[in-house]
Write a protein that holds these residues in place. Structure first.
Motif, short mmCIF file in Angstrom:
data_model
loop_
_atom_site.label_atom_id
_atom_site.label_comp_id
_atom_site.label_asym_id
_atom_site.label_seq_id
_atom_site.Cartn_x
_atom_site.Cartn_y
_atom_site.Cartn_z
N LEU A 130 0.83 -1.21 0.00
CA LEU A 130 0.00 0.00 0.00
C LEU A 130 0.86 1.26 0.00
O LEU A 130 0.50 2.27 -0.62
CB LEU A 130 -0.94 -0.01 1.21
N ALA A 131 2.00 1.20 0.69
CA ALA A 131 2.90 2.36 0.71
C ALA A 131 3.44 2.64 -0.69
O ALA A 131 3.56 3.82 -1.09
CB ALA A 131 4.05 2.12 1.69
N ARG A 132 3.76 1.60 -1.44
CA ARG A 132 4.26 1.81 -2.81
C ARG A 132 3.16 2.39 -3.70
O ARG A 132 3.44 3.24 -4.56
CB ARG A 132 4.77 0.48 -3.38
N ILE A 133 1.93 1.93 -3.51
CA ILE A 133 0.82 2.48 -4.29
C ILE A 133 0.63 3.96 -3.97
O ILE A 133 0.46 4.79 -4.87
CB ILE A 133 -0.48 1.70 -4.01
N ARG A 134 0.69 4.31 -2.68
CA ARG A 134 0.52 5.70 -2.28
C ARG A 134 1.66 6.55 -2.82
O ARG A 134 1.44 7.69 -3.27
CB ARG A 134 0.45 5.80 -0.75
N ALA A 135 2.88 6.00 -2.81
CA ALA A 135 4.03 6.76 -3.34
C ALA A 135 3.85 7.03 -4.82
O ALA A 135 4.19 8.13 -5.31
CB ALA A 135 5.32 5.99 -3.08
N ALA A 136 3.31 6.06 -5.57
CA ALA A 136 3.08 6.26 -7.00
C ALA A 136 2.02 7.33 -7.25
O ALA A 136 1.99 7.95 -8.32
CB ALA A 136 2.66 4.95 -7.65
N GLN A 137 1.17 7.56 -6.27
CA GLN A 137 0.14 8.59 -6.38
C GLN A 137 0.62 9.94 -5.86
O GLN A 137 -0.15 10.89 -5.80
CB GLN A 137 -1.11 8.15 -5.59
N GLY A 138 1.88 9.99 -5.43
CA GLY A 138 2.43 11.24 -4.93
C GLY A 138 2.02 11.55 -3.51
O GLY A 138 2.05 12.72 -3.11
N ARG A 139 1.69 10.52 -2.75
CA ARG A 139 1.28 10.73 -1.35
C ARG A 139 2.30 10.09 -0.42
O ARG A 139 3.13 9.29 -0.82
CB ARG A 139 -0.11 10.13 -1.11
N GLU A 140 2.21 10.47 0.87
CA GLU A 140 3.08 9.88 1.88
C GLU A 140 2.78 8.39 2.01
O GLU A 140 1.68 7.92 1.72
CB GLU A 140 2.87 10.58 3.23
N GLY A 141 3.78 7.64 2.49
CA GLY A 141 3.62 6.20 2.60
C GLY A 141 2.52 5.76 3.55
O GLY A 141 1.83 4.77 3.32
N GLU A 142 2.34 6.51 4.64
CA GLU A 142 1.30 6.19 5.63
C GLU A 142 0.20 7.25 5.58
O GLU A 142 0.49 8.44 5.41
CB GLU A 142 1.89 6.15 7.04
N PRO A 143 -1.06 6.85 5.68
CA PRO A 143 -2.15 7.84 5.66
C PRO A 143 -2.08 8.75 6.87
O PRO A 143 -1.69 8.34 7.96
CB PRO A 143 -3.42 6.97 5.69
N SER A 144 -2.46 10.00 6.65
CA SER A 144 -2.45 10.97 7.74
C SER A 144 -3.67 10.76 8.63
O SER A 144 -4.61 10.04 8.29
CB SER A 144 -2.47 12.39 7.17
N ASP A 145 -3.67 11.42 9.78
CA ASP A 145 -4.82 11.35 10.69
C ASP A 145 -6.07 11.86 10.00
O ASP A 145 -7.17 11.33 10.19
CB ASP A 145 -4.54 12.15 11.96
N ALA A 146 -5.91 12.91 9.18
CA ALA A 146 -7.07 13.48 8.48
C ALA A 146 -7.66 12.47 7.50
O ALA A 146 -8.88 12.35 7.37
CB ALA A 146 -6.65 14.75 7.76
N GLU A 147 -6.79 11.74 6.81
CA GLU A 147 -7.28 10.73 5.87
C GLU A 147 -8.02 9.61 6.60
O GLU A 147 -9.06 9.13 6.15
CB GLU A 147 -6.12 10.15 5.07
N ARG A 148 -7.47 9.18 7.73
CA ARG A 148 -8.13 8.13 8.51
C ARG A 148 -9.49 8.60 9.01
O ARG A 148 -10.47 7.85 8.98
CB ARG A 148 -7.24 7.72 9.69
N GLU A 149 -9.53 9.84 9.49
CA GLU A 149 -10.80 10.38 9.99
C GLU A 149 -11.82 10.48 8.86
O GLU A 149 -13.01 10.21 9.06
CB GLU A 149 -10.57 11.75 10.63
N ALA A 150 -11.37 10.85 7.67
CA ALA A 150 -12.28 10.95 6.52
C ALA A 150 -12.83 9.58 6.14
O ALA A 150 -14.01 9.44 5.79
CB ALA A 150 -11.55 11.58 5.33
N ALA A 151 -11.97 8.55 6.23
CA ALA A 151 -12.43 7.20 5.91
C ALA A 151 -13.46 6.72 6.92
O ALA A 151 -14.49 6.13 6.55
CB ALA A 151 -11.24 6.24 5.88
N VAL A 152 -13.21 6.97 8.21
CA VAL A 152 -14.17 6.58 9.25
C VAL A 152 -15.48 7.33 9.07
O VAL A 152 -16.57 6.76 9.20
CB VAL A 152 -13.57 6.84 10.65
N ASP A 153 -15.39 8.61 8.74
CA ASP A 153 -16.60 9.42 8.53
C ASP A 153 -17.40 8.88 7.35
O ASP A 153 -18.64 8.81 7.41
CB ASP A 153 -16.20 10.87 8.28
N TYR A 154 -16.71 8.49 6.29
CA TYR A 154 -17.41 7.94 5.12
C TYR A 154 -18.14 6.65 5.48
O TYR A 154 -19.31 6.47 5.11
CB TYR A 154 -16.41 7.66 4.00
#
Length: 220
Positions: free
Chosen positions: A11-35
């Protein structure tokens, strides 16, 4: 092999290919839980109030045999009775989480280890069970090895009545709330293994146990 580490690396390699950090941020996790919290469920059939009886009915439709006992202390005798009635070995392997039950007193020889080729009976608990389809939900772990319910020809599963939920949606919700991350293996077991690949003839035991027997414990 620690597959959770391998999964994180992929998953870290996929995120890196998308130009994102290897680990999801707290904001991303909160958005996923909210969804997940806000996402509406699709249409579902109504279930009766008695989830235990619905589980038993649906499990039997899937060729799972079902017995009920009052307490966990009654389980060893129920397992022995089932094995003797079906002329099956009284030797079994089991999850380590079940080693405090009085198996020897019931006339059973139970070892608490992963199964080998010669083992014919595997005894497990379950994380939960779903009433809608009569399905057992098993999560793997150091003491709850997935192979115990997959390799032996006969799988005996202990189902606490308090862990019977309505459907798969509730089962996944319970996993998220109690475990957070998914374990290495999540197995949904709906009756014995079967296939109809050859001339549409159903054959049991094709990719797993020939028999699945559930023991529902009403006071657990």
């Amino acid at each position: 092999m620690d597959t959770s580490t391998a999964r994180r690396n992929i998953l870290a390699r996929i995120r890196a290919a998308q130009g994102r950090e290897g680990e999801p941020s707290d904001a991303e996790r909160e958005a996923a839980v909210d969804y997940l919290t806000r996402h509406p469920e699709g249409p579902r059939p109504e279930l009766p109030g008695d989830l235990i009886e619905r589980f038993i009915v649906e499990a039997r439709k899937m060729a799972t045999t079902v017995d009920t006992v009052d307490t966990m202390n009654d389980v060893p005798a129920a397992v022995q009775r089932y094995l003797v009635e079906h002329d099956l070995p009284v030797q079994a392997i089991a999850w380590q989480t079940l080693q405090d039950l009085a198996w020897a007193d019931a006339g059973l020889e139970v070892e608490f280890r992963k199964p080998q080729d010669a083992d014919k009976v595997g005894i497990t608990g379950c994380f939960c069970a779903t009433a809608e389809t009569g399905t057992l939900v098993l999560l793997s772990g150091p003491q709850t090895y997935a192979s115990a319910g997959l390799l032996p020809e006969t799988h005996v599963a202990i189902v606490p009545a308090s862990r019977i939920v309505a459907g798969h949606e509730e089962a996944f919700g319970l996993i998220r709330s109690e475990r957070g991350e998914l374990p290495r293996a999540v197995n949904f077991v709906s009756g014995p293994s079967r296939t109809g690949d050859i001339e549409q003839t159903i054959v049991l035991g094709a990719h797993g146990p020939y028999r699945v027997h559930a023991i529902v414990v009403r006071d657990a």
